[in-house]
Design a protein around this motif. Structure first.
Motif, mmCIF file in Angstrom:
data_model
loop_
_atom_site.group_PDB
_atom_site.id
_atom_site.type_symbol
_atom_site.label_atom_id
_atom_site.label_comp_id
_atom_site.label_asym_id
_atom_site.label_seq_id
_atom_site.Cartn_x
_atom_site.Cartn_y
_atom_site.Cartn_z
ATOM 1 N N VAL A 1 0.840 -1.207 0.000
ATOM 2 C CA VAL A 1 0.000 0.000 0.000
ATOM 3 C C VAL A 1 0.873 1.254 0.000
ATOM 4 O O VAL A 1 0.672 2.173 -0.803
ATOM 5 C CB VAL A 1 -0.959 0.016 1.221
ATOM 6 N N ILE A 2 1.866 1.279 0.891
ATOM 7 C CA ILE A 2 2.739 2.457 0.981
ATOM 8 C C ILE A 2 3.476 2.667 -0.346
ATOM 9 O O ILE A 2 3.608 3.790 -0.840
ATOM 10 C CB ILE A 2 3.764 2.306 2.144
ATOM 11 N N SER A 3 3.913 1.559 -0.948
ATOM 12 C CA SER A 3 4.660 1.702 -2.199
ATOM 13 C C SER A 3 3.765 2.207 -3.332
ATOM 14 O O SER A 3 4.191 3.014 -4.151
ATOM 15 C CB SER A 3 5.376 0.387 -2.536
ATOM 16 N N GLU A 4 2.510 1.776 -3.358
ATOM 17 C CA GLU A 4 1.576 2.308 -4.367
ATOM 18 C C GLU A 4 1.397 3.813 -4.175
ATOM 19 O O GLU A 4 1.382 4.578 -5.135
ATOM 20 C CB GLU A 4 0.215 1.610 -4.251
ATOM 21 N N LEU A 5 1.243 4.231 -2.898
ATOM 22 C CA LEU A 5 1.023 5.658 -2.627
ATOM 23 C C LEU A 5 2.276 6.481 -2.957
ATOM 24 O O LEU A 5 2.172 7.642 -3.352
ATOM 25 C CB LEU A 5 0.616 5.863 -1.161
ATOM 26 N N CYS A 6 3.445 5.874 -2.779
ATOM 27 C CA CYS A 6 4.707 6.573 -3.071
ATOM 28 C C CYS A 6 4.982 6.666 -4.574
ATOM 29 O O CYS A 6 5.620 7.617 -5.034
ATOM 30 C CB CYS A 6 5.879 5.859 -2.390
ATOM 31 N N LYS A 7 4.517 5.656 -5.324
ATOM 32 C CA LYS A 7 4.788 5.563 -6.756
ATOM 33 C C LYS A 7 4.415 6.837 -7.512
ATOM 34 O O LYS A 7 5.176 7.323 -8.352
ATOM 35 C CB LYS A 7 3.963 4.421 -7.356
ATOM 36 N N ALA A 8 3.246 7.361 -7.168
ATOM 37 C CA ALA A 8 2.706 8.488 -7.913
ATOM 38 C C ALA A 8 3.640 9.689 -7.907
ATOM 39 O O ALA A 8 3.590 10.539 -8.791
ATOM 40 C CB ALA A 8 1.337 8.871 -7.353
ATOM 41 N N GLU A 9 4.497 9.781 -6.893
ATOM 42 C CA GLU A 9 5.375 10.954 -6.784
ATOM 43 C C GLU A 9 6.844 10.567 -6.668
ATOM 44 O O GLU A 9 7.673 11.390 -6.261
ATOM 45 C CB GLU A 9 4.978 11.761 -5.564
ATOM 46 N N ASN A 10 7.178 9.313 -6.985
ATOM 47 C CA ASN A 10 8.567 8.844 -6.914
ATOM 48 C C ASN A 10 9.206 9.009 -5.535
ATOM 49 O O ASN A 10 10.383 9.292 -5.427
ATOM 50 C CB ASN A 10 9.439 9.549 -7.957
ATOM 51 N N SER A 11 8.423 8.853 -4.476
ATOM 52 C CA SER A 11 9.010 8.860 -3.122
ATOM 53 C C SER A 11 9.507 7.455 -2.801
ATOM 54 O O SER A 11 9.022 6.475 -3.342
ATOM 55 C CB SER A 11 7.963 9.247 -2.084
ATOM 56 N N GLU A 12 10.472 7.386 -1.897
ATOM 57 C CA GLU A 12 10.978 6.090 -1.438
ATOM 58 C C GLU A 12 10.147 5.622 -0.244
ATOM 59 O O GLU A 12 9.900 6.403 0.687
ATOM 60 C CB GLU A 12 12.443 6.220 -0.993
ATOM 61 N N VAL A 13 9.786 4.346 -0.254
ATOM 62 C CA VAL A 13 8.995 3.796 0.849
ATOM 63 C C VAL A 13 9.711 3.975 2.187
ATOM 64 O O VAL A 13 9.112 4.414 3.173
ATOM 65 C CB VAL A 13 8.678 2.301 0.603
ATOM 66 N N ILE A 14 11.015 3.673 2.235
ATOM 67 C CA ILE A 14 11.705 3.748 3.541
ATOM 68 C C ILE A 14 11.816 5.180 4.059
ATOM 69 O O ILE A 14 11.833 5.391 5.262
ATOM 70 C CB ILE A 14 13.095 3.051 3.546
ATOM 71 N N ASP A 15 11.874 6.156 3.160
ATOM 72 C CA ASP A 15 11.861 7.555 3.619
ATOM 73 C C ASP A 15 10.511 7.883 4.240
ATOM 74 O O ASP A 15 10.426 8.527 5.287
ATOM 75 C CB ASP A 15 12.103 8.512 2.442
ATOM 76 N N CYS A 16 9.466 7.441 3.562
ATOM 77 C CA CYS A 16 8.112 7.698 4.057
ATOM 78 C C CYS A 16 7.945 7.084 5.446
ATOM 79 O O CYS A 16 7.493 7.752 6.377
ATOM 80 C CB CYS A 16 7.093 7.120 3.083
ATOM 81 N N LEU A 17 8.337 5.821 5.603
ATOM 82 C CA LEU A 17 8.155 5.143 6.892
ATOM 83 C C LEU A 17 8.946 5.839 7.997
ATOM 84 O O LEU A 17 8.455 6.019 9.105
ATOM 85 C CB LEU A 17 8.583 3.672 6.789
ATOM 86 N N SER A 18 10.152 6.277 7.700
ATOM 87 C CA SER A 18 11.005 6.865 8.739
ATOM 88 C C SER A 18 10.417 8.167 9.277
ATOM 89 O O SER A 18 10.746 8.575 10.389
ATOM 90 C CB SER A 18 12.408 7.111 8.192
ATOM 91 N N ARG A 19 9.574 8.812 8.509
ATOM 92 C CA ARG A 19 8.967 10.082 8.957
ATOM 93 C C ARG A 19 7.503 9.922 9.327
ATOM 94 O O ARG A 19 6.800 10.899 9.573
ATOM 95 C CB ARG A 19 9.131 11.140 7.865
ATOM 96 N N SER A 20 7.024 8.688 9.334
ATOM 97 C CA SER A 20 5.613 8.447 9.666
ATOM 98 C C SER A 20 5.433 8.249 11.166
ATOM 99 O O SER A 20 6.381 7.918 11.872
ATOM 100 C CB SER A 20 5.104 7.198 8.931
ATOM 101 N N VAL A 21 4.222 8.465 11.607
ATOM 102 C CA VAL A 21 3.878 8.171 13.003
ATOM 103 C C VAL A 21 2.654 7.264 13.012
ATOM 104 O O VAL A 21 1.864 7.256 12.064
ATOM 105 C CB VAL A 21 3.573 9.448 13.816
ATOM 106 N N CYS A 22 2.511 6.494 14.083
ATOM 107 C CA CYS A 22 1.390 5.556 14.160
ATOM 108 C C CYS A 22 0.788 5.524 15.554
ATOM 109 O O CYS A 22 1.511 5.457 16.547
ATOM 110 C CB CYS A 22 1.876 4.156 13.777
ATOM 111 N N ILE A 23 -0.523 5.598 15.599
ATOM 112 C CA ILE A 23 -1.257 5.269 16.816
ATOM 113 C C ILE A 23 -1.703 3.820 16.645
ATOM 114 O O ILE A 23 -2.480 3.507 15.734
ATOM 115 C CB ILE A 23 -2.489 6.176 17.006
ATOM 116 N N SER A 24 -1.177 2.949 17.464
ATOM 117 C CA SER A 24 -1.629 1.556 17.482
ATOM 118 C C SER A 24 -2.877 1.536 18.350
ATOM 119 O O SER A 24 -2.802 1.572 19.574
ATOM 120 C CB SER A 24 -0.534 0.672 18.066
ATOM 121 N N ALA A 25 -4.036 1.556 17.684
ATOM 122 C CA ALA A 25 -5.298 1.734 18.414
ATOM 123 C C ALA A 25 -5.847 0.372 18.816
ATOM 124 O O ALA A 25 -6.443 -0.337 18.018
ATOM 125 C CB ALA A 25 -6.305 2.482 17.545
#
Ligand code: MN
Ligand code: MN
Length: 470
Positions: free
Chosen positions: A314-338
């Motif tokens: 999913v993350i890679s599909e969302l990154c594809k559209a703008e040529n972002s790297e998945v690992i860059d996205c993950l390193s700056r993401s935050v998560c609430i484990s609900a």
């Protein structure tokens, strides 16, 4: 000496009952919210049904099925259906994926009793299903209560038949019998773990013999009903996923109706909060995701569990559209484990450490760490991220509490938090305190349900968390 009348107020950390903090209007909001939740919960008795009902709510609110990178635009509302058992919903933000996402991850599977792949048998002219329970249950709680049958049967020809028996008024139910007290002298001497065994969880499904002279006449009569209603033979059970789940209606609890009782609130109560919060999120800066995972109760393995690469896809599909790297996205993401936490139960005070246990009506419960025997298995959220969340909640009047699941040496539990944090995502556990967790009928407080929704919404809409390190 200077008089300091508010010195205690100023310096002590004092948690307050949520009802002493909320406005009357907000209590009404919480009540309204709870009605929607109760309806969702009543109709979502398996992970598959939770996914179907979540998609329906999402589509009513403008979400569409992801159909390729072309549909990724600012403000787009998308969902990714993982095999009908798990779901990821996304609202595309102003900033690119390389700036990171705001993720809430809940789970939609709950403890239940699954049928084995060769389940049907007859014994002493009664028909039964053999089962293998799913998740952590106290087996004795599942006997002598009305049960429903939910799931799918996949046929060789590719057709998938949906099964729901017991939900409609007038439907039959099923039951796992227990021994009468008069003859339970030996059983009652056993421990609660041993009194009912896994192989003893056999579901009673019928008693009328088929009208002929052969063997297994009751089993044949049952099979003839199933063949008539669903067009299936006994072999079709091998490619079926059928579960028996409690038949209790979701209902208000208490003279004051402040609580909700029902099956599967771990973790559909947080799944609904995450879904509703995402649906209500307006123009987020960063892309917001709500993940409704499967298989949390058995360790988050498998294609639909939180450890699955389905998340990276999913993350890679969302990154594809703008040529972002998945690992860059993950390193700056935050998560609430609900996920839910254990609420303090005055009937069992000995298992909780009262200064750090969650209390009903004290709001969304934040757990910095989980695990057992020395925090084993925990991801342990960073102090900086907990501080950020405290600040967001303070600005948005979210009622919250800090909590830990039980006394240090009493046990413990895990959530999907560690699997998110292992991906280099800043993660914190947060959720609704529950009484009788994993029982066929669990109890939560309406105010906590609403505050969990509000807490998640405020994080989706907040100024992004800045990781100072990378
Ligand atoms: Mn859970
Ligand atoms: Mn659980």
């Amino acid at each position: 000496m200077e008089e300091k009348t508010n010195y205690r107020e100023e310096l002590f950390y004092k948690q307050k009952n949520g009802y002493d903090l909320v406005s009357k209007e907000e209590v009404i909001e919480a009540e309204k919210y709870s009605e929607g939740y109760k309806e969702f919960l009543n109709d979502s008795r398996t992970e598959r049904e939770a996914v179907i009902n979540s998609i329906a709510i999402a589509e009513q609110n403008g979400f569409v099925k992801y159909s390729g990178p072309d549909c990724i635009k600012k403000g787009a509302k998308l969902y990714f259906n993982n095999r009908g058992k798990a779901l990821t919903l996304a609202v595309i933000g102003e900033k690119p994926m390389s700036a990171g996402c705001v993720i809430v991850a809940a789970h939609v599977d709950s403890p239940k009793i699954d049928l084995k792949q060769v389940p049907l048998y007859e014994d002493s002219e009664l028909a039964f299903f053999k089962t293998h329970y799913y998740g952590g249950i106290k087996k004795y709680q599942w006997t002598a209560i009305p049960l429903e049958l939910h799931g799918v049967v996949a046929l060789k020809n590719g057709e998938v038949i949906d099964v729901v028996i017991g939900r409609e008024k007038g439907d039959p139910h099923f039951v796992i019998t227990d021994l009468l007290p008069h003859l339970a002298a030996d059983q009652m001497k056993k421990t609660m773990a041993e009194g009912i065994t896994g192989e003893g969880l056999n579901v009673l499904i019928g008693s009328t013999p088929y009208d002929d002279e052969g063997e297994d006449r009751v089993k044949l009569a049952i099979m003839s009903v199933l063949a008539g209603n669903y067009g299936i033979t006994e072999e079709d059970f091998v490619s079926a996923e059928l579960s028996v789940v409690p038949a209790f209606e979701v209902t208000d609890i208490g003279f004051d109706r402040s609580l909700i009782g029902g099956y599967g609130q771990d973790d559909r109560v947080c799944a609904y909060a995450g879904l509703k919060a995402l649906v209500d999120t307006k123009n987020p800066q960063r892309t917001c995701l709500c993940i409704l995972a499967d298989k949390e109760e058995t360790g988050s393995q498998g294609v639909s569990g939180m450890q699955s690469m389905a998340f990276e896809w999913v993350i890679s599909e969302l990154c594809k559209a703008e040529n972002s790297e998945v690992i860059d996205c993950l390193s700056r993401s935050v998560c609430i484990s609900a996920d839910v936490t254990a609420a303090f139960d005055p009937n069992y005070p000995e298992v909780t450490e009262k200064r750090n246990g969650a209390k009903l009506n004290y709001g969304i419960g934040l757990s910095k760490f989980s695990g057992a025997r020395g925090k084993s298995g925990t991801s342990d959220s960073s102090a900086e991220f907990v501080a950020y969340i405290r600040n967001v909640y303070a600005k948005n009047n979210v009622i919250w509490q800090m909590c830990e699941l039980g006394k240090v040496d009493q046990g413990g539990g895990g959530t999907v938090a560690a699997y998110m944090a292992n991906r280099n995502i800043e993660t914190l556990d947060a959720g609704v305190p529950v009484l009788s967790m994993h029982a066929p009928f669990e109890v939560v407080a309406k105010l906590d349900c609403y505050m969990t929704y509000k807490g998640i919404l405020s994080v989706f809409e907040a100024e992004p968390y800045e990781n100072k390190y990378f």
